[in-house]
Structures are given as structure tokens and as C-alpha cells.
Design an enzyme around this catalytic site. Structure first.
Site, mmCIF file in Angstrom:
data_model
loop_
_atom_site.group_PDB
_atom_site.id
_atom_site.type_symbol
_atom_site.label_atom_id
_atom_site.label_comp_id
_atom_site.label_asym_id
_atom_site.label_seq_id
_atom_site.Cartn_x
_atom_site.Cartn_y
_atom_site.Cartn_z
ATOM 1 N N GLY A 51 0.852 -1.180 0.000
ATOM 2 C CA GLY A 51 0.000 0.000 0.000
ATOM 3 C C GLY A 51 0.886 1.228 0.000
ATOM 4 N N ALA A 52 0.676 2.126 -0.960
ATOM 5 C CA ALA A 52 1.589 3.258 -1.145
ATOM 6 C C ALA A 52 1.825 4.078 0.133
ATOM 7 C CB ALA A 52 1.088 4.146 -2.289
ATOM 8 N N ARG A 93 10.670 -0.770 -4.338
ATOM 9 C CA ARG A 93 9.434 -0.815 -5.134
ATOM 10 C C ARG A 93 9.336 0.498 -5.898
ATOM 11 N NH1 ARG A 93 3.963 -3.519 -3.524
ATOM 12 N NH2 ARG A 93 4.097 -3.936 -5.750
ATOM 13 N N GLN A 202 -5.483 -9.235 -2.822
ATOM 14 C CA GLN A 202 -5.611 -8.231 -1.756
ATOM 15 C C GLN A 202 -7.072 -7.935 -1.425
ATOM 16 O OE1 GLN A 202 -3.557 -7.907 -4.441
ATOM 17 N NE2 GLN A 202 -1.791 -6.605 -3.998
ATOM 18 N N ASP A 243 -0.906 4.277 -6.692
ATOM 19 C CA ASP A 243 0.490 4.270 -6.276
ATOM 20 C C ASP A 243 1.259 5.445 -6.869
ATOM 21 O OD1 ASP A 243 1.426 1.380 -4.939
ATOM 22 O OD2 ASP A 243 -0.468 1.355 -6.012
ATOM 23 N N ASN A 253 -2.238 2.210 -10.696
ATOM 24 C CA ASN A 253 -2.774 1.494 -9.535
ATOM 25 C C ASN A 253 -2.702 0.003 -9.798
ATOM 26 O OD1 ASN A 253 -4.028 1.505 -6.915
ATOM 27 N ND2 ASN A 253 -5.931 0.878 -7.901
ATOM 28 N N LYS A 254 -3.122 -0.779 -8.822
ATOM 29 C CA LYS A 254 -3.052 -2.230 -8.920
ATOM 30 C C LYS A 254 -3.647 -2.721 -10.236
ATOM 31 C CE LYS A 254 -1.440 -4.313 -6.614
ATOM 32 N NZ LYS A 254 -0.018 -4.737 -6.746
#
Length: 371
Positions: A51-52, A93, A202, A243, A253-254
Site C-alpha cells: 500500500g503506497a 518498489r 488483496q 500508487d 494502480n493495482k
């Protein structure tokens, strides 16, 4: 969190970075202490913490670890050690900009204090305090995001949520899930559609767990059901985190977010990204310039250690995708909701937030100097 429902996803405890191991949830609740920068980098890479905003807070604490463990005997030497630690943490990351934003915030403070001639101990103390303040700030930011976001969610809304953006993905409360939690506290009688979020699940492992613990009505669906649910059932709004957000409003994003936003637009469902301004990167013109992390094949070919694909199958596993700004209704930040043109609204929000941070930064430095 069943063992300690008040535990934070990441915090500073007795000179270590303590985190909830999100890889083993929901079956097992485990707290892990990282005592070196190398251990913390491994935790970030392996998604023990994810999670950012949570990664950003972990990065800030990682800089505190580096300061504590530095053998430097001069201020310049300590700052050099921090620069080395920053690169190690940032590289763990690359897509989540909150990580480099947080490490840069600590490095700027260290450089500023160093130039004013503080002692080594004062500098180390100041870095640890700033890392803790960064984490506390995240909670306040999430609270404000939740309040702004709840204002656009109607009563009895069916909300569609992707990935995990709750207290696990932040220091506490959450971004998009923070909006949902706020709506629940306001007795809006909401219901949440939660997609599983392959390949690391998630949604099913983390978001469903958080919502069920909060007694918020929800249903878990497979990722591929999002279009059918929007076309045949009532969905009032889609919310997710990010993110990295480019200057034009493109959102990384994811993986799966782009598909979801396109389907939402096709079905006239409003879409909101919910992010702290630390996620907004005005140095990136568009999503085309965002580095997308690729992860190992085993995340797709195996589930809980069991193979679900032929041996040696070729795999492409991007962790994120980019949703073009035209699919977003708005971007919810702690400074308010940004609407198109995003090049203007995001800049206003970012500059407003950074000016506040700068003022607080200066105040904290002066306080340390006067101690």
C-alpha cells in the site's frame, strides 16, 4: 489484527520498524520487526508491508534506522549514509511514489539541520521524530480524504472497490476504504462490492477481512465479474487508491484498475481515485512515463504454494496498470476533490499541501535547534 485490533500496519517500536505481515492474512496475524535497512527493503519487496502510504511510512522509518545505525562521526558523513539508504529503499518498489517522497522528506530535513550545525545526536533524534510525524500525518490525511469522499457517496450506495486501501495499506484508516469507513460511520447504509484482485488477492484476503471486522455489508466477487455486476446490478460509484498519479491525472494502480474504470464509464458509473497528495507526481507528465513494476511468475502460476498452471509456462506479471485521466470523475485528496482539468486542480492541491508541509518542517527544525 484479531490479536490486537489497534495495531498499526507500520510503526516505530524500540528502535525497530514493526509491521503487520500482510502476506499471511487473513489466516494468521503476525507482527514482524525489521531492525536494519536491508531487512526493511526485503519486507517491502516481498509485500510484507504494502500500500503506497504504508510503504511511504515504512520508508521514513527506514531512514530513521539508517540514522541510528550509521557509524559516521561527522554530519556530512551521516547525510551521505542517509543518501545511500534512500536509494536502497527507493529501489525496493519503484512504482509507488510515496516511498521516494517520504525518504526525500527525511533527507531534506537532515540536510537542513546539518547545514545549521546541530550535533550528531540532535540530527539523529530529529530524523526519528520526523519519521514518526510523517506516520501521524498520514492518519490525519486519511481522515480528511474520508470526509471529502463521503460527501460524493449517496445514502444506500452500492460501492465498488478494487484491491486493498484500508488501514493495512496506510498507517491507519485508509484512502478509498477510508471513504467507505466514513460513510459507514455516517450511517449511510452502504454496501460494498469487493473484487478478489488477482494475483495476490488483496481484495479477498485483506479488504474483505477489514470490512467484515467493521460489520460493513459486502459481497466478494471474482475480478472478471465487475462488468456483469455493473450492467445487471446497481453500482453507484467506484473507488480505488493509487500508487502514483501523473500531472495530467493518469493513475497507476493495482493491475485491473484500468479494466474496471473502462467498464464503469461504459455503464455511466462515476469513478474516483482516492489518494494523498504525496501520491501525486507533478514531475511525470502522463502515465506513459510511469515505471511499472513487474513481479515474479509464481504469483500467477501458484496459489498458496500450489501450482495452478503448467510448469515453465511463459508469464507476464505487471503489478500495476495505468488508467487514463478521461476515465476518472475525480481524484479525492486531503486538500479536496480534484476535477478536470487535472493539470490545474492537481497542481493546486499539491502546492497547497506542500506549502503546509514546508511550514511544519521549518517549525520542527526550529524546535530542534532550540532544544
Amino acid at each position: 489484527m484479531a490479536a490486537n485490533k489497534h495495531a498499526r500496519s507500520v510503526e516505530w517500536v524500540d528502535g525497530a520498524v514493526r509491521m503487520i505481515d500482510q502476506r499471511v492474512l487473513p489466516d494468521t496475524f503476525t507482527l514482524v520487526d525489521c531492525k536494519t535497512v536491508a531487512e526493511l527493503c526485503d519486507a517491502i519487496k516481498s509485500m510484507l508491508v504494502r500500500g503506497a502510504p504504508a510503504i511511504g511510512a515504512a520508508g521514513g522509518f527506514g531512514m530513521a534506522l539508517a540514522a541510528m545505525q550509521s557509524q559516521a562521526t561527522t554530519l556530512d558523513g551521516l547525510v551521505d549514509d542517509l543518501r545511500i539508504a534512500k536509494k536502497q529503499l527507493d529501489d525496493s518498489r519503484p512504482t509507488a511514489v510515496n516511498l521516494s517522497w517520504a525518504t526525500n522528506r527525511i533527507l531534506e530535513l537532515a540536510s537542513g539541520l546539518s547545514s545549521r550545525g546541530v550535533s550528531l545526536e540532535q540530527l539523529k533524534h530529529g530524523i526519528i521524530e520526523e519519521a514518526g510525524a510523517l506516520a501521524e500525518d498520514d492518519i490525519d490525511i486519511n481522515r480528511r480524504i474520508g470526509e471529502f469522499g463521503a460527501a460524493v457517496v449517496p445514502d444506500t450506495a452500492n460501492i465498488f472497490h478494487h484491491c486493498n486501501t484500508g488501514a493495512l495499506a496506510t498507517v491507519d484508516i485508509g484512502t478509498a476504504l477510508g471513504v467507505i469507513f466514513t460513510c459507514h460511520k455516517q450511517n449511510k447504509n452502504i454496501h460494498v462490492w469487493v473484487d478478489e484482485t488477482r494475483p495476490r488477492l488483496q481484495g479477498s484476503r485483506l479488504t474483505a477481512w477489514e470490512l467484515m471486522r467493521a460489520n460493513i455489508p459486502m459481497k466478494l466477487i471474482v475480478d472478471g465479474a465487475s462488468g456483469s455486476v455493473m450492467r445487471t446490478r446497481k453500482v453507484d460509484v467506484v473507488v480505488f487508491g493509487a500508487d502514483r498519479v501523473a500531472a495530467n491525472g493518469d493513475v497507476a494502480n493495482k493491475i485491473g484498475t484500468y479494466n474496471l474504470a473502462v467498464v464503469a464509464k461504459e455503464n455511466n458509473v462515476p469513478v474516483y481515485a482516492c489518494v494523498p497528495t504525496s501520491t501525486v507526481d507533478l514531475t511525470i507528465a502522463s502515465g506513459d512515463d510511469i515505471v511499472i513494476e513487474e513481479r515474479g511468475a509464481e504469483e500467477i502460476t501458484h496459489v498458496n504454494g500450489s501450482s495452478v498452471a503448467p510448469a515453465d509456462v511463459p508469464v507476464f506479471n505487471p503489478a500495476f496498470d495505468v488508467t487514463p485521466y478521461r476515465y476518472l470523475t475525480g481524484i479525492i485528496t486531503e486538500e479536496g476533490i480534484c476535477y478536470p482539468p487535472f493539470t490545474e486542480s492537481l497542481r493546486r492541491a499539491k502546492e497547497s499541501a506542500e506549502s503546509k508541509i514546508k511550514a511544519v518542517h521549518e517549525s520542527r527544525m526550529n524546535k530542534l535547534l532550540n532544544q
